[in-house]
Enzyme design. Structure first.
Site, PDB file in Angstrom:
ATOM      1  N   ASP A 130       0.206   1.680   9.383  1.00 52.00           N
ATOM      2  CA  ASP A 130      -0.475   1.185  10.584  1.00 52.00           C
ATOM      3  C   ASP A 130       0.448   1.128  11.805  1.00 52.00           C
ATOM      4  O   ASP A 130      -0.039   0.980  12.934  1.00 52.00           O
ATOM      5  CB  ASP A 130      -1.075  -0.201  10.326  1.00 52.00           C
ATOM      6  CG  ASP A 130      -2.321  -0.149   9.451  1.00 52.00           C
ATOM      7  OD1 ASP A 130      -2.820   0.964   9.197  1.00 52.00           O
ATOM      8  OD2 ASP A 130      -2.786  -1.209   9.023  1.00 52.00           O
ATOM      9  N   THR A 159       4.632   0.638   6.727  1.00 48.81           N
ATOM     10  CA  THR A 159       3.201   0.455   7.022  1.00 48.81           C
ATOM     11  C   THR A 159       2.699   1.679   7.753  1.00 48.81           C
ATOM     12  O   THR A 159       3.286   2.094   8.749  1.00 48.81           O
ATOM     13  CB  THR A 159       2.923  -0.799   7.877  1.00 48.81           C
ATOM     14  OG1 THR A 159       1.630  -0.645   8.479  1.00 48.81           O
ATOM     15  CG2 THR A 159       3.929  -0.972   8.996  1.00 48.81           C
ATOM     16  N   GLU A 172     -10.685   0.928  12.129  1.00 51.73           N
ATOM     17  CA  GLU A 172     -11.578   0.154  11.259  1.00 51.73           C
ATOM     18  C   GLU A 172     -11.768  -1.286  11.715  1.00 51.73           C
ATOM     19  O   GLU A 172     -12.799  -1.898  11.449  1.00 51.73           O
ATOM     20  CB  GLU A 172     -11.055   0.170   9.827  1.00 51.73           C
ATOM     21  CG  GLU A 172      -9.676  -0.446   9.701  1.00 51.73           C
ATOM     22  CD  GLU A 172      -9.078  -0.332   8.304  1.00 51.73           C
ATOM     23  OE1 GLU A 172      -9.807  -0.441   7.327  1.00 51.73           O
ATOM     24  OE2 GLU A 172      -7.847  -0.150   8.219  1.00 51.73           O
ATOM     25  N   THR A 187       6.334  -8.288   2.167  1.00 52.07           N
ATOM     26  CA  THR A 187       7.596  -8.038   1.482  1.00 52.07           C
ATOM     27  C   THR A 187       8.777  -8.421   2.360  1.00 52.07           C
ATOM     28  O   THR A 187       9.769  -9.002   1.888  1.00 52.07           O
ATOM     29  CB  THR A 187       7.670  -6.540   1.083  1.00 52.07           C
ATOM     30  OG1 THR A 187       6.872  -6.367  -0.074  1.00 52.07           O
ATOM     31  CG2 THR A 187       9.100  -6.111   0.785  1.00 52.07           C
ATOM     32  N   ARG A 193       0.759  -5.542  -5.338  1.00 54.84           N
ATOM     33  CA  ARG A 193       0.765  -6.520  -4.253  1.00 54.84           C
ATOM     34  C   ARG A 193       1.331  -7.866  -4.728  1.00 54.84           C
ATOM     35  O   ARG A 193       1.155  -8.892  -4.082  1.00 54.84           O
ATOM     36  CB  ARG A 193      -0.638  -6.680  -3.674  1.00 54.84           C
ATOM     37  CG  ARG A 193      -1.171  -5.359  -3.087  1.00 54.84           C
ATOM     38  CD  ARG A 193      -2.258  -5.550  -2.047  1.00 54.84           C
ATOM     39  NE  ARG A 193      -2.767  -4.257  -1.596  1.00 54.84           N
ATOM     40  CZ  ARG A 193      -2.272  -3.588  -0.542  1.00 54.84           C
ATOM     41  NH1 ARG A 193      -1.278  -4.074   0.158  1.00 54.84           N
ATOM     42  NH2 ARG A 193      -2.768  -2.411  -0.210  1.00 54.84           N
ATOM     43  N   GLY A 244      -6.397   1.090  10.379  1.00 54.74           N
ATOM     44  CA  GLY A 244      -5.853   0.239  11.421  1.00 54.74           C
ATOM     45  C   GLY A 244      -6.418  -1.157  11.277  1.00 54.74           C
ATOM     46  O   GLY A 244      -7.418  -1.483  11.895  1.00 54.74           O
ATOM     47  N   GLY A 267       0.805  -1.227   0.000  1.00 50.23           N
ATOM     48  CA  GLY A 267       0.000   0.000   0.000  1.00 50.23           C
ATOM     49  C   GLY A 267       0.834   1.271   0.000  1.00 50.23           C
ATOM     50  O   GLY A 267       1.928   1.318   0.541  1.00 50.23           O
ATOM     51  N   ARG A 285     -24.022  17.429  18.081  1.00 47.07           N
ATOM     52  CA  ARG A 285     -24.066  16.054  17.610  1.00 47.07           C
ATOM     53  C   ARG A 285     -22.935  15.242  18.203  1.00 47.07           C
ATOM     54  O   ARG A 285     -21.920  15.779  18.632  1.00 47.07           O
ATOM     55  CB  ARG A 285     -23.840  16.019  16.097  1.00 47.07           C
ATOM     56  CG  ARG A 285     -25.014  16.416  15.275  1.00 47.07           C
ATOM     57  CD  ARG A 285     -24.610  16.354  13.815  1.00 47.07           C
ATOM     58  NE  ARG A 285     -25.668  16.919  12.995  1.00 47.07           N
ATOM     59  CZ  ARG A 285     -25.475  17.454  11.801  1.00 47.07           C
ATOM     60  NH1 ARG A 285     -24.257  17.500  11.279  1.00 47.07           N
ATOM     61  NH2 ARG A 285     -26.482  17.945  11.120  1.00 47.07           N
TER      62      ARG A 285
END
Lengths: 341, 341, 341, 341
Positions: C127, C125, C221, C105, C73, C170, C11, C162
């Site tokens: 992440d 990454t 996520e 990788t 990928r 993640g 990515g 609100r």
């Protein structure tokens, strides 16, 4: 532990408010402890200029630049000293004090602790030149702001085939210059720890020019070229105690233009590096330091400051923390210099 | 119309590349017309320093600061003049020329047209001081960059209870100061069109201070206080033809500190205002101007420049467009001054 | 060492280009070593899609998002495997390969090394979930972008009273949620490492609401509420292999509105977190990793990856580096949870 | 004129606070007039939820997103109507009311004026779809935020050779899509005013792909492809009255991937477009509108709204201002479509 004081001293630095917020929230939520804020650093403690800091007073402040408590350069030791501070502690019923500041403040904290007062330090300097911590909060924001500004200068240099010089902060150490220069892809980074001659700078400039680039020089305000008596006044030496506009950036502008024949322009980034919103990195670091300072207080770790080590926040004895400036080590400079070509 | 030339002249300005891209794409896609680019403004045309500009050469450039063609201050009329330009047209088989530049370039374009050459102008000045167009591209980016920088200065001022002075660009007109000052909530905006005394400035500063604010002064580089012979050198007057660092910002720093007793700090924003990525506003405006310039060429509207009127882009005769600087009108200054308090 | 290959796999991640630039410059200037770039990750190596990378090809790329080499990928081990890679090495006369990629990788690099090929890994990454390095490049940029977006959501929440929900990236670990949530002052941070019930989330929301705040929830996520079979599809599970729009953010929007009665809005930040310009922090980290990867190659440290430890870049054996995901430790979550109140 | 009321109604929009500040300062300084603020729009007026707005209450708010007064969608005409509003005027001793809002609020203002109440409108919509004003404040900020996000998506698209789709706001008109798409260099811009078939969109995508570009599509939420019954629900149509996540962006993601064979990813920018700090452009425009609204009140121009015409702020009769949506005219769309290629 029922009541702590908190103050912010010395120069403005992005992230100070996040430290305050982290401390106040951790104090109230975890330790059931209230906070008093002293206005304008030690002055507020000496002169009893004090505001309560309930939880709602720190709402949403972690992204705000500056300090909601105000700051000054008042030195508690030279204004009546330890006794007045002790009186301030007593008057406000303090169990301890969180002092957010630079070397002067941390040295004062150490002295106060040696006299029996309970203080925790939180190191604050955008210059990142404090030992015992990997990074200080505010430094990342200063580097980000400087890098964005230097990115802007680069396009002007390239359009006009000019040499651009950016003078950044760094009174003793070249950390901001090193990081912003590396991030912006500078062709020369000049820092006080590693003096070079103007001839060397001109050689780097001509080398970049020879490769078809618009040379970009990033210089720390305290850099002095080898063999030059400083004919310019670095930050702080003005009659009024204000930053000189005609510092090293100006000198380089004149000298490099004469030596290389290239049109050269200097920009002194100045105060924009220390104001404004902190980066997310600094907000996280500062929030964690604020929380950790209260934890240290709760654990009776008086006489320490909280520091970043790797990814951890740890208390470090002020004795150990002070004393040596953290300068840019030779290997870090050489690593960056690889890219000068 | 089979081939057009394009050049960029004068100071760097965010959005120039978007004009080039808009013109090249509209030329190739709508009019089947190729483009030659001249390097470093009129110099490239006079010295035949030329690059083809096929569509793929302008990929993704609209967000890049600076100009991919380079720029210079070469005046075509004083370097062999109209005949050399005419020779350049012939040598490159040009049906016309798009000249992106400031007043000097537009005046040259008018002169060339009067001698039978086919030129369309695209006005370019971050100062926004060109008549016949509501706004010039680059101005919005300069105001945005200045405003963000001034926002940063404000937090330092508030933390230290200082008066902060920001010197912004504006050689003849105070547009950047007016807009950035209004956007940043300045307590005094000083522009050359509306001279005031230092006493008045000090009064505004003390008024803000009296309300508990950290006074914020935004000053255009060309402002001169009433009754002051300029003891400072505005942009461009240095021995080397470079911007003086000790301009009006520096003067205000010294004088306001003496007059008000407040710690005062000036920052000269300098070149960061004219480099870097254009705002979305400027990208749209510049792209539209580039497209419109080619349309004007296709319609034989030589001797015009393209201008913004309300939300429309229209061709305007260069005769009409030149001649008068667009200064900040009195009512716009008074509107802003309402907020000084 | 005369020639190295370099490729980028997996990515998009801000800072990849700075790694490439650092490696190419250090290779050419320090080690006299040329670089070949393979396009679209391992695919370029397998299919001999290769470009030379002389110094000028990496000019000014460190601030550009994405990767100039392209990515895919493709897994080298499942496409003909080690022999085709070995052939690629031989055909291009490579002394070694710098492989910039994520866990897949790095695992491939380890396997190739065990078969006698010379590879250095650079962990990538956003992440930040890779062990053996304090931080991965790209993470700081993702956190900064997410924080700025969440700051924007907050003002809408406050104006409309609100509850705002921001879903951030993640896949396995909650690092982006933890840091962006802490930086933005979230009232609840939800990460997969620390499942809580929807009732707990609703309680945090109502607590913030009760204090007069507009509740702000930041969710990774991959978070699944305790006791919920995931009725929603996290990133990557769509029919087309694309991110689901109706993930946990959407679930929280619906459930929290029903449970609390507060108008609730979710925003899925999505791909904006992984594109665009890297922060200065990431540019510095990535540049240093690129330089260090070439140094490791020059020192024959094949089979290592370069990692950040405190402020140092060090080579770490791939055996050690792989295997365990770096999850958010309990104490870091509890530290952040202090602020939920 | 001694006392004015002010309220903000409808969706969040960057710049609302700058309007409030401009009005309050101009009122107090120029006209000696005090302000009462009603909380959450018309609700505050109907329910007497009111706060005084002295000068210091609007300090530094012009750069803050959202509205310090809060907002709601309460319609004064359907909640007891004109009589309750009249009672609110009387109870608070109002000489008039500044109502900042969208079409609904301006229509209510017109109705109230026709019944003898004194109201001035300030138009507010990030969609820029209100006639009688060249631009509405907030629009520039939304376009800038969307453009920055789309710039980020582009780098991911280029690295992965994907087609990226960005769904932006625009309930009736495609202004945000038009400007952000042009600024970001989109290969297709899809707006409700100019429906095209999915085949046409796919053709644009393949054309960009054929030129070696990563196709970039910017779509307004209200766009419907020709010949498609909307199988998706645009903003506002959800069971809970909330924005649908599976709107046109999602549809395009699926259809374009099937039609072109290119990996395609959609991002719904959502609420980040309407929150956060206003651009300098919007701060200036909003401040001027606030000042002008008070001037209009002082001049008895009840029943007007203040509007931007060229560079001037002028009062426009609400009769004239309402009635027709300002859609993107055909020539503006065709101008942008030139660049699709």
């Amino acid at each position: 532990m029922r009541r702590l004081g908190i103050l912010t001293s010395g120069g403005d630095c992005p992230g100070v408010n996040a430290v305050i917020r982290g401390a106040v929230l951790a104090g109230e939520i975890v330790h059931g402890c209230g906070f008093m804020g002293f206005r304008d650093g030690w002055r507020g403690l000496l002169e009893q200029d004090v505001v309560p800091l309930p939880r709602h007073s720190v709402r949403g402040i972690s992204r705000r630049g500056g300090t909601i408590l105000g700051t000054s350069r008042t030195n508690p030791l030279s204004h009546g000293g330890v006794d007045r501070v002790r009186a301030g502690f007593r008057r406000n019923g303090l169990d301890g004090l969180i002092a957010i500041g630079g070397e002067g403040t941390l040295a004062a904290a150490r002295e106060l602790c040696s006299q029996g007062l309970q203080v925790i330090g939180v190191p604050k300097t955008i210059d990142n030149d404090l030992g015992a911590t990997d990074y200080t909060f505010g430094f990342d924001s200063a580097v980000q702001t400087a890098t964005e500004a230097i990115d802007r200068l680069r396009t002007t240099g390239e359009s006009h085939h000019r040499c651009m010089v950016a003078e950044v902060m760094g009174r003793n150490a070249g950390w901001i210059a090193l990081h912003a220069g590396m991030a912006a892809g500078a062709h020369a980074i000049l820092i006080p720890e590693h003096p070079v001659t103007l001839d060397q700078v001109a050689a780097w400039v001509m080398s970049a020019h020879g490769r078809g680039r618009a040379p970009l020089v990033v210089v720390a305000e305290a850099f002095t070229p080898t063999g030059q008596a400083a004919p310019y006044a670095p930050r702080g030496l003005d009659t009024f105690g204000r930053p000189r506009l005609g510092g090293i950036g100006r000198l380089l502008e004149e000298e490099l233009q004469l030596m290389t024949g290239l049109e050269t322009r200097a920009t002194v980034l100045g105060h924009i590096q220390r104001g404004g919103e902190p980066t997310a990195y600094d907000r996280v670091l500062a929030t964690r330091l604020g929380i950790a300072a209260v934890d240290a207080a709760a654990n009776g770790r008086w006489g320490t400051m909280v520091a970043l080590r790797g990814t951890d926040i740890v208390p470090v004895g002020l004795e150990e923390a002070l004393g040596t400036l953290k300068l840019v080590p030779e290997e870090r400079y050489l690593e960056a210099a690889v890219l000068f070509g």
